[in-house]
Design a protein around this motif. Structure first.
Motif, PDB file in Angstrom:
ATOM      1  N   ASN A   9      -0.277   5.889   2.870  1.00 53.36           N
ATOM      2  CA  ASN A   9      -0.702   4.486   2.798  1.00 53.36           C
ATOM      3  C   ASN A   9      -2.061   4.294   3.465  1.00 53.36           C
ATOM      4  OD1 ASN A   9       0.297   4.835   5.402  1.00 53.36           O
ATOM      5  ND2 ASN A   9       1.288   2.845   5.468  1.00 53.36           N
ATOM      6  N   LYS A  10      -2.414   5.152   4.402  1.00 52.65           N
ATOM      7  CA  LYS A  10      -3.736   5.083   5.032  1.00 52.65           C
ATOM      8  C   LYS A  10      -4.826   5.416   4.024  1.00 52.65           C
ATOM      9  CE  LYS A  10      -2.114   5.995   9.671  1.00 52.65           C
ATOM     10  NZ  LYS A  10      -2.130   6.869  10.832  1.00 52.65           N
ATOM     11  N   ALA A  11      -4.538   6.333   3.107  1.00 51.95           N
ATOM     12  CA  ALA A  11      -5.507   6.667   2.060  1.00 51.95           C
ATOM     13  C   ALA A  11      -5.733   5.463   1.151  1.00 51.95           C
ATOM     14  CB  ALA A  11      -5.022   7.867   1.249  1.00 51.95           C
ATOM     15  N   VAL A  12      -4.656   4.782   0.773  1.00 49.28           N
ATOM     16  CA  VAL A  12      -4.784   3.596  -0.079  1.00 49.28           C
ATOM     17  C   VAL A  12      -5.599   2.524   0.633  1.00 49.28           C
ATOM     18  CG1 VAL A  12      -3.535   1.736  -1.264  1.00 49.28           C
ATOM     19  CG2 VAL A  12      -2.660   4.084  -1.363  1.00 49.28           C
ATOM     20  N   SER A  13      -5.344   2.347   1.913  1.00 49.31           N
ATOM     21  CA  SER A  13      -6.116   1.380   2.702  1.00 49.31           C
ATOM     22  C   SER A  13      -7.601   1.735   2.694  1.00 49.31           C
ATOM     23  CB  SER A  13      -5.591   1.337   4.140  1.00 49.31           C
ATOM     24  OG  SER A  13      -6.376   0.462   4.926  1.00 49.31           O
ATOM     25  N   ALA A  14      -7.905   3.009   2.872  1.00 48.34           N
ATOM     26  CA  ALA A  14      -9.300   3.458   2.864  1.00 48.34           C
ATOM     27  C   ALA A  14      -9.946   3.222   1.497  1.00 48.34           C
ATOM     28  CB  ALA A  14      -9.383   4.934   3.257  1.00 48.34           C
ATOM     29  N   TRP A  15      -9.192   3.421   0.423  1.00 42.00           N
ATOM     30  CA  TRP A  15      -9.717   3.166  -0.923  1.00 42.00           C
ATOM     31  C   TRP A  15     -10.047   1.692  -1.086  1.00 42.00           C
ATOM     32  CZ3 TRP A  15      -5.121   5.687  -3.995  1.00 42.00           C
ATOM     33  CH2 TRP A  15      -5.123   7.076  -3.796  1.00 42.00           C
ATOM     34  N   GLU A  16      -9.095   0.838  -0.694  1.00 38.84           N
ATOM     35  CA  GLU A  16      -9.280  -0.599  -0.881  1.00 38.84           C
ATOM     36  C   GLU A  16     -10.418  -1.158  -0.023  1.00 38.84           C
ATOM     37  OE1 GLU A  16      -5.619  -2.744  -0.452  1.00 38.84           O
ATOM     38  OE2 GLU A  16      -4.724  -1.795  -2.212  1.00 38.84           O
ATOM     39  N   ASN A  17     -10.662  -0.538   1.107  1.00 40.35           N
ATOM     40  CA  ASN A  17     -11.741  -0.986   1.986  1.00 40.35           C
ATOM     41  C   ASN A  17     -13.069  -0.323   1.660  1.00 40.35           C
ATOM     42  OD1 ASN A  17     -10.416  -2.909   3.751  1.00 40.35           O
ATOM     43  ND2 ASN A  17      -9.197  -1.181   4.438  1.00 40.35           N
ATOM     44  N   GLY A  18     -13.088   0.512   0.637  1.00 37.86           N
ATOM     45  CA  GLY A  18     -14.313   1.163   0.212  1.00 37.86           C
ATOM     46  C   GLY A  18     -14.792   2.267   1.134  1.00 37.86           C
ATOM     47  N   LEU A  19     -13.908   2.747   1.999  1.00 38.93           N
ATOM     48  CA  LEU A  19     -14.281   3.807   2.941  1.00 38.93           C
ATOM     49  C   LEU A  19     -14.238   5.175   2.280  1.00 38.93           C
ATOM     50  CD1 LEU A  19     -12.314   2.533   6.052  1.00 38.93           C
ATOM     51  CD2 LEU A  19     -14.746   2.189   5.517  1.00 38.93           C
ATOM     52  N   LYS A  20     -13.337   5.327   1.331  1.00 38.33           N
ATOM     53  CA  LYS A  20     -13.191   6.580   0.589  1.00 38.33           C
ATOM     54  C   LYS A  20     -12.854   6.253  -0.854  1.00 38.33           C
ATOM     55  CE  LYS A  20     -11.639   9.517   4.366  1.00 38.33           C
ATOM     56  NZ  LYS A  20     -10.676  10.515   4.803  1.00 38.33           N
ATOM     57  N   GLU A  21     -13.041   7.236  -1.720  1.00 40.70           N
ATOM     58  CA  GLU A  21     -12.651   7.089  -3.122  1.00 40.70           C
ATOM     59  C   GLU A  21     -11.488   8.033  -3.401  1.00 40.70           C
ATOM     60  OE1 GLU A  21     -15.895   7.632  -5.799  1.00 40.70           O
ATOM     61  OE2 GLU A  21     -17.020   5.955  -4.972  1.00 40.70           O
ATOM     62  N   GLY A  81      -6.972  13.381  -9.267  1.00 44.84           N
ATOM     63  CA  GLY A  81      -5.528  13.578  -9.412  1.00 44.84           C
ATOM     64  C   GLY A  81      -4.746  12.314  -9.087  1.00 44.84           C
ATOM     65  N   ALA A  82      -5.153  11.606  -8.042  1.00 48.58           N
ATOM     66  CA  ALA A  82      -4.489  10.352  -7.666  1.00 48.58           C
ATOM     67  C   ALA A  82      -4.750   9.280  -8.723  1.00 48.58           C
ATOM     68  CB  ALA A  82      -4.974   9.883  -6.296  1.00 48.58           C
ATOM     69  N   ILE A  83      -5.979   9.230  -9.219  1.00 51.81           N
ATOM     70  CA  ILE A  83      -6.313   8.260 -10.268  1.00 51.81           C
ATOM     71  C   ILE A  83      -5.472   8.524 -11.511  1.00 51.81           C
ATOM     72  CG2 ILE A  83      -8.136   7.540 -11.871  1.00 51.81           C
ATOM     73  CD1 ILE A  83     -10.110   7.987  -9.508  1.00 51.81           C
ATOM     74  N   GLU A  84      -5.314   9.782 -11.873  1.00 48.98           N
ATOM     75  CA  GLU A  84      -4.501  10.134 -13.046  1.00 48.98           C
ATOM     76  C   GLU A  84      -3.042   9.727 -12.858  1.00 48.98           C
ATOM     77  OE1 GLU A  84      -5.220  14.305 -13.696  1.00 48.98           O
ATOM     78  OE2 GLU A  84      -7.162  13.913 -14.624  1.00 48.98           O
ATOM     79  N   LYS A  85      -2.503   9.936 -11.668  1.00 50.31           N
ATOM     80  CA  LYS A  85      -1.113   9.556 -11.407  1.00 50.31           C
ATOM     81  C   LYS A  85      -0.924   8.045 -11.520  1.00 50.31           C
ATOM     82  CE  LYS A  85       0.037  13.453  -8.436  1.00 50.31           C
ATOM     83  NZ  LYS A  85       0.326  13.889  -7.054  1.00 50.31           N
ATOM     84  N   ILE A  86      -1.872   7.295 -10.979  1.00 46.20           N
ATOM     85  CA  ILE A  86      -1.791   5.831 -11.038  1.00 46.20           C
ATOM     86  C   ILE A  86      -1.906   5.362 -12.484  1.00 46.20           C
ATOM     87  CG2 ILE A  86      -2.939   3.680 -10.385  1.00 46.20           C
ATOM     88  CD1 ILE A  86      -3.806   5.162  -7.761  1.00 46.20           C
ATOM     89  N   ALA A  87      -2.881   5.890 -13.198  1.00 46.63           N
ATOM     90  CA  ALA A  87      -3.096   5.487 -14.595  1.00 46.63           C
ATOM     91  C   ALA A  87      -1.870   5.808 -15.443  1.00 46.63           C
ATOM     92  CB  ALA A  87      -4.338   6.176 -15.151  1.00 46.63           C
ATOM     93  N   THR A  88      -1.305   6.981 -15.253  1.00 50.89           N
ATOM     94  CA  THR A  88      -0.117   7.378 -16.009  1.00 50.89           C
ATOM     95  C   THR A  88       1.063   6.471 -15.681  1.00 50.89           C
ATOM     96  OG1 THR A  88      -0.844   9.676 -16.127  1.00 50.89           O
ATOM     97  CG2 THR A  88       1.511   9.265 -16.431  1.00 50.89           C
ATOM     98  N   GLN A 102       0.837  -1.197   0.000  1.00 51.02           N
ATOM     99  CA  GLN A 102       0.000   0.000   0.000  1.00 51.02           C
ATOM    100  C   GLN A 102       0.872   1.247   0.000  1.00 51.02           C
ATOM    101  OE1 GLN A 102      -2.770  -0.557   3.274  1.00 51.02           O
ATOM    102  NE2 GLN A 102      -4.230  -1.586   1.924  1.00 51.02           N
ATOM    103  N   GLN A 103       2.019   1.180   0.648  1.00 48.37           N
ATOM    104  CA  GLN A 103       2.932   2.327   0.656  1.00 48.37           C
ATOM    105  C   GLN A 103       3.496   2.589  -0.736  1.00 48.37           C
ATOM    106  OE1 GLN A 103       3.639   4.546   3.329  1.00 48.37           O
ATOM    107  NE2 GLN A 103       4.307   5.664   1.512  1.00 48.37           N
ATOM    108  N   ASP A 104       3.832   1.525  -1.466  1.00 50.06           N
ATOM    109  CA  ASP A 104       4.325   1.688  -2.839  1.00 50.06           C
ATOM    110  C   ASP A 104       3.300   2.432  -3.691  1.00 50.06           C
ATOM    111  OD1 ASP A 104       6.676   0.210  -2.289  1.00 50.06           O
ATOM    112  OD2 ASP A 104       5.769  -1.669  -2.986  1.00 50.06           O
ATOM    113  N   LEU A 105       2.031   1.989  -3.620  1.00 54.31           N
ATOM    114  CA  LEU A 105       0.985   2.632  -4.412  1.00 54.31           C
ATOM    115  C   LEU A 105       0.735   4.054  -3.927  1.00 54.31           C
ATOM    116  CD1 LEU A 105      -0.889   2.277  -6.783  1.00 54.31           C
ATOM    117  CD2 LEU A 105      -2.651   1.485  -5.186  1.00 54.31           C
ATOM    118  N   ALA A 106       0.839   4.261  -2.617  1.00 52.18           N
ATOM    119  CA  ALA A 106       0.673   5.608  -2.065  1.00 52.18           C
ATOM    120  C   ALA A 106       1.732   6.555  -2.628  1.00 52.18           C
ATOM    121  CB  ALA A 106       0.759   5.556  -0.537  1.00 52.18           C
ATOM    122  N   ASP A 107       2.953   6.077  -2.730  1.00 48.33           N
ATOM    123  CA  ASP A 107       4.036   6.900  -3.288  1.00 48.33           C
ATOM    124  C   ASP A 107       3.744   7.262  -4.746  1.00 48.33           C
ATOM    125  OD1 ASP A 107       5.350   6.736  -0.852  1.00 48.33           O
ATOM    126  OD2 ASP A 107       6.728   5.150  -1.514  1.00 48.33           O
TER     127      ASP A 107
END
Length: 108
Positions: A30-42, A46-53, A19-24
């Motif tokens: 990494n807490k944000a990534v955890s929240a995304w994966e658990n469906g607590l937040k979306e 901007g983060a989606i664009e960085k990941i997609a790129t 989760q830390q790797d994806l957070a970087d």
């Protein structure tokens, strides 16, 4: 949205990332990534664009329900895009993916 959380987790696991790797990559904690994966937040766009790129995929693969399912088999070929003109075989692409996993396993 269940689709985003599943897609993010599937992408992270496909590339053997923490989760830390994806957070970087996404520029978040990494807490944000955890929240995304658990469906607590979306994630924000901007983060989606960085990941997609970073992974050379479409934003829709992250956002849409089941967006990663069709892409899952094609992900090794996105690596070939970084070696334009090399014409790697499928076996060579698998070796590249395995080597990438090995390199990541040696990180401290």
């Amino acid at each position: 949205m269940v689709g985003i959380s599943e897609n993010i987790k599937m992408l992270r696991e496909k590339f053997d990332l923490t989760q830390q790797d994806l957070a970087d990559i996404a520029g978040v904690t990494n807490k944000a990534v955890s929240a995304w994966e658990n469906g607590l937040k979306e994630p924000r766009m901007g983060a989606i664009e960085k990941i997609a790129t970073h992974f050379n995929i479409k934003k829709s693969n992250i956002i849409e329900e089941g967006g990663m399912e069709n892409l899952a088999q094609d992900i090794p070929f996105t690596i070939a895009a970084h070696f334009d003109g090399e014409n790697f075989t499928e076996e060579e692409l698998k070796e590249i993916m395995e080597y990438a996993k090995y390199i990541k396993s040696r990180r401290k």
